[in-house]
Design a protein around this motif. Structure first.
Motif, PDB file in Angstrom:
ATOM      1  N   GLN A  30     130.444 -15.294  50.344  1.00 29.63           N
ATOM      2  CA  GLN A  30     129.061 -15.778  50.338  1.00 29.63           C
ATOM      3  C   GLN A  30     128.493 -15.799  48.925  1.00 29.63           C
ATOM      4  O   GLN A  30     129.002 -15.123  48.023  1.00 29.63           O
ATOM      5  CB  GLN A  30     128.180 -14.890  51.223  1.00 29.63           C
ATOM      6  N   GLY A  31     127.433 -16.587  48.744  1.00 28.48           N
ATOM      7  CA  GLY A  31     126.664 -16.525  47.506  1.00 28.48           C
ATOM      8  C   GLY A  31     127.109 -17.419  46.379  1.00 28.48           C
ATOM      9  O   GLY A  31     126.648 -17.256  45.246  1.00 28.48           O
ATOM     10  N   TYR A  32     127.998 -18.384  46.666  1.00 26.42           N
ATOM     11  CA  TYR A  32     128.487 -19.254  45.595  1.00 26.42           C
ATOM     12  C   TYR A  32     127.737 -20.589  45.536  1.00 26.42           C
ATOM     13  O   TYR A  32     128.094 -21.468  44.760  1.00 26.42           O
ATOM     14  CB  TYR A  32     129.992 -19.481  45.749  1.00 26.42           C
ATOM     15  N   SER A  33     126.726 -20.727  46.354  1.00 25.44           N
ATOM     16  CA  SER A  33     125.817 -21.861  46.277  1.00 25.44           C
ATOM     17  C   SER A  33     124.424 -21.331  46.589  1.00 25.44           C
ATOM     18  O   SER A  33     124.272 -20.339  47.311  1.00 25.44           O
ATOM     19  CB  SER A  33     126.207 -22.972  47.259  1.00 25.44           C
ATOM     20  N   ILE A  34     123.409 -22.001  46.037  1.00 22.26           N
ATOM     21  CA  ILE A  34     122.051 -21.518  46.228  1.00 22.26           C
ATOM     22  C   ILE A  34     121.071 -22.668  46.038  1.00 22.26           C
ATOM     23  O   ILE A  34     121.280 -23.541  45.177  1.00 22.26           O
ATOM     24  CB  ILE A  34     121.730 -20.365  45.243  1.00 22.26           C
ATOM     25  N   ALA A  35     120.009 -22.689  46.833  1.00 21.00           N
ATOM     26  CA  ALA A  35     118.957 -23.691  46.683  1.00 21.00           C
ATOM     27  C   ALA A  35     118.042 -23.301  45.527  1.00 21.00           C
ATOM     28  O   ALA A  35     117.874 -22.113  45.222  1.00 21.00           O
ATOM     29  CB  ALA A  35     118.153 -23.796  47.976  1.00 21.00           C
ATOM     30  N   ASP A  36     117.469 -24.301  44.881  1.00 18.54           N
ATOM     31  CA  ASP A  36     116.556 -24.026  43.770  1.00 18.54           C
ATOM     32  C   ASP A  36     115.422 -23.097  44.190  1.00 18.54           C
ATOM     33  O   ASP A  36     115.019 -22.204  43.429  1.00 18.54           O
ATOM     34  CB  ASP A  36     115.968 -25.331  43.240  1.00 18.54           C
ATOM     35  N   THR A  37     114.912 -23.314  45.394  1.00 18.31           N
ATOM     36  CA  THR A  37     113.781 -22.503  45.857  1.00 18.31           C
ATOM     37  C   THR A  37     114.144 -21.020  45.954  1.00 18.31           C
ATOM     38  O   THR A  37     113.357 -20.150  45.579  1.00 18.31           O
ATOM     39  CB  THR A  37     113.296 -23.000  47.224  1.00 18.31           C
ATOM     40  N   THR A  44     118.486  -4.951  36.048  1.00 16.56           N
ATOM     41  CA  THR A  44     118.258  -5.116  37.485  1.00 16.56           C
ATOM     42  C   THR A  44     119.412  -5.917  38.087  1.00 16.56           C
ATOM     43  O   THR A  44     119.863  -6.903  37.501  1.00 16.56           O
ATOM     44  CB  THR A  44     116.937  -5.857  37.746  1.00 16.56           C
ATOM     45  N   THR A  45     119.896  -5.496  39.253  1.00 14.05           N
ATOM     46  CA  THR A  45     121.008  -6.165  39.929  1.00 14.05           C
ATOM     47  C   THR A  45     120.540  -6.750  41.260  1.00 14.05           C
ATOM     48  O   THR A  45     119.867  -6.069  42.042  1.00 14.05           O
ATOM     49  CB  THR A  45     122.164  -5.184  40.195  1.00 14.05           C
ATOM     50  N   MET A  46     120.897  -8.018  41.499  1.00 12.15           N
ATOM     51  CA  MET A  46     120.596  -8.680  42.759  1.00 12.15           C
ATOM     52  C   MET A  46     121.838  -9.421  43.259  1.00 12.15           C
ATOM     53  O   MET A  46     122.684  -9.807  42.452  1.00 12.15           O
ATOM     54  CB  MET A  46     119.452  -9.691  42.602  1.00 12.15           C
ATOM     55  N   TYR A  47     121.923  -9.624  44.589  1.00 10.61           N
ATOM     56  CA  TYR A  47     123.020 -10.390  45.188  1.00 10.61           C
ATOM     57  C   TYR A  47     122.449 -11.536  46.013  1.00 10.61           C
ATOM     58  O   TYR A  47     121.421 -11.391  46.684  1.00 10.61           O
ATOM     59  CB  TYR A  47     123.882  -9.501  46.088  1.00 10.61           C
ATOM     60  N   ILE A  48     123.148 -12.676  45.956  1.00 10.18           N
ATOM     61  CA  ILE A  48     122.736 -13.837  46.753  1.00 10.18           C
ATOM     62  C   ILE A  48     123.176 -13.661  48.200  1.00 10.18           C
ATOM     63  O   ILE A  48     122.428 -13.908  49.135  1.00 10.18           O
ATOM     64  CB  ILE A  48     123.331 -15.131  46.165  1.00 10.18           C
ATOM     65  N   GLY A  49     124.437 -13.250  48.414  1.00 11.60           N
ATOM     66  CA  GLY A  49     124.976 -12.980  49.744  1.00 11.60           C
ATOM     67  C   GLY A  49     125.370 -11.524  49.859  1.00 11.60           C
ATOM     68  O   GLY A  49     125.331 -10.774  48.876  1.00 11.60           O
TER      69      GLY A  49
END
Length: 428
Positions: A284-291, A274-279
């Protein structure tokens, strides 16, 4: 009569002394006024220079707030250099212009917004630069802006210094972010008139037209290896990317997908990836909140009937955000692949896909210092050793493969040879 004459003489002498003292004070005040005027002129010139910089940057799309903040720092730094105190701690003056400024080479690094402290790619760049500075007479400056606009403001001011005809400092600017790609390609020719100014840009597979070197570390081959062996210990995998537009993210994820789709390792369960993207966009997408990280893992678990991914390999290709997934995987006892070597710190990590950008930085700076020059473009992938797959030397790895009966060490060798070949094809 004699006493009167003596008194008159003493009074005359006192008046002369007072006149001399007053005259000295007047001269001192005049001199001090000239010094303060000169200092004021310098500050005024600096203010006007920075105002011109602000106006120019605003025309190019940089926010005025970011430029004002940066220019204020420059002005304060300039005043602190221009002023000093005497032994009496009460006289401000401009230093002797014949005093020689520091002329040792200067290496400046401009990072992605909020990049330093990611315990991964950007921290390795920092380590590589500082490793050289401890051995060579070298000054360093690391700039990690809060926003892309601040990063562009940094670049504009640095370029102004580097293109100045009277600049005598040998400078190397390292740009460690694709966020500034368009700006660099529009402005790098400004440095062609200064033989002491050099530019090194990570990470792009497209060389710069005009002045500047580029360095690309393709991840395809190492990630192909990782994808090929992942089903050995986990037939289900969650591949998490920062965004689909950044080149080194997309090629790394494609390498893993291609490797995962092979049959190097036989599995008793059906494989699924499975593939997902943050940004969704570049940078984009090089930081993320735990939630948010937990939500992504929970969403994946619901899709794969594997709640929170407890029986899956989790492969984050997202820079500093990878550290969040690593921390959560330690708590949840999941398997994870990282962009740095975490074999000694993550018991549940079966292997690490590493990018030795610190070594590449050290090599490039040394080439620049000795006059050899940094190559116009370099591509340092799996065959070069700058990217690699580090496998956990766990005893269960050393079992016969189900297809050939050869040791798994030999199987890994064969997979690596194929990964190098596939990477060369992909990079064409």
């Amino acid at each position: 009569m004699v006493e009167t004459t003596t008194l008159i003489v003493l009074m005359a002498v006192a008046l002369v002394v007072m006149a001399i003292v007053v005259g000295a004070l007047v001269v001192r005040l005049i001199h001090k006024n000239e010094e303060l005027k000169e200092k004021n002129d310098v500050i005024v010139r600096e203010v006007r220079r920075n105002q011109a910089l602000i106006d120019r940057a605003v025309q190019q799309g940089v926010s005025r707030a970011a430029m004002l903040s940066f220019s204020l720092l420059l002005l304060v730094g300039s005043v602190s250099v221009l002023t000093s105190c005497t032994k009496d701690d009460d006289t401000i003056y401009v230093p002797d212009p014949t005093d020689a400024p520091r002329t040792s080479p200067l290496v400046t690094v401009v990072y992605s917004p909020d990049a330093l402290g990611d315990k991964s790619y950007n921290d390795l760049i920092y380590s590589g630069v500082e490793a050289v500075s401890t051995q060579k007479e070298l000054r360093t400056l690391h700039l990690s802006p809060a926003t892309k606009e601040e990063g562009l403001a940094y670049l504009e001011d640095i370029f102004r210094q580097m293109e100045a005809p009277d600049d005598t400092v040998r400078r190397l600017l390292i740009v460690a972010s694709s966020d500034y790609d368009e700006w660099l390609r529009q402005n790098n020719k400004r440095l062609e008139g200064n033989p002491r100014a050099d530019l090194l840009y990570f990470e792009t597979s497209t060389p710069l037209d005009g002045k500047g070197s580029t360095l690309f570390m393709p991840y395809y081959g190492a990630m192909y290896e990782a994808g090929a062996i992942t089903p050995f210990f986990q037939p289900k995998a969650l591949l998490i990317g920062a965004n689909p537009e950044d080149e080194y993210v997309s090629e790394a994820m494609q390498g893993f997908k291609d490797g995962f789709a092979t049959d190097w390792v036989a599995t008793s369960e059906e494989k699924s990836l499975t593939t997902m993207y943050i940004g969704q966009h570049a940078g984009q997408g090089y930081s993320i909140a735990d939630t948010l990280a937990l939500k992504m893992m929970r969403d994946y678990g619901e899709q794969s009937e594997d709640w929170l991914g407890k029986s899956s390999a989790i492969i984050p290709v997202c820079g500093g955000a990878s550290a969040v997934f690593l921390r959560l995987s330690t708590v949840l006892n999941q398997f994870i692949v990282m962009g740095i070597d975490v074999m000694n710190t993550a018991a549940n990590c079966q292997y690490s896909v590493v990018k030795r950008i610190d070594m590449a930085v050290e090599t490039s700076i040394r080439q620049w210092l000795v006059g050899e020059g940094i190559p116009k473009h370099q591509s340092l992938g799996l065959a070069s050793g700058y990217t690699d797959l580090i496998v956990n030397a766990h005893p269960y790895w050393f079992v016969p493969s189900s297809t050939s009966g050869e040791p798994s060490a030999e199987l890994l060798r064969q997979i690596r040879e194929e990964a190098i070949r596939k990477e060369a094809e992909y990079e064409k």
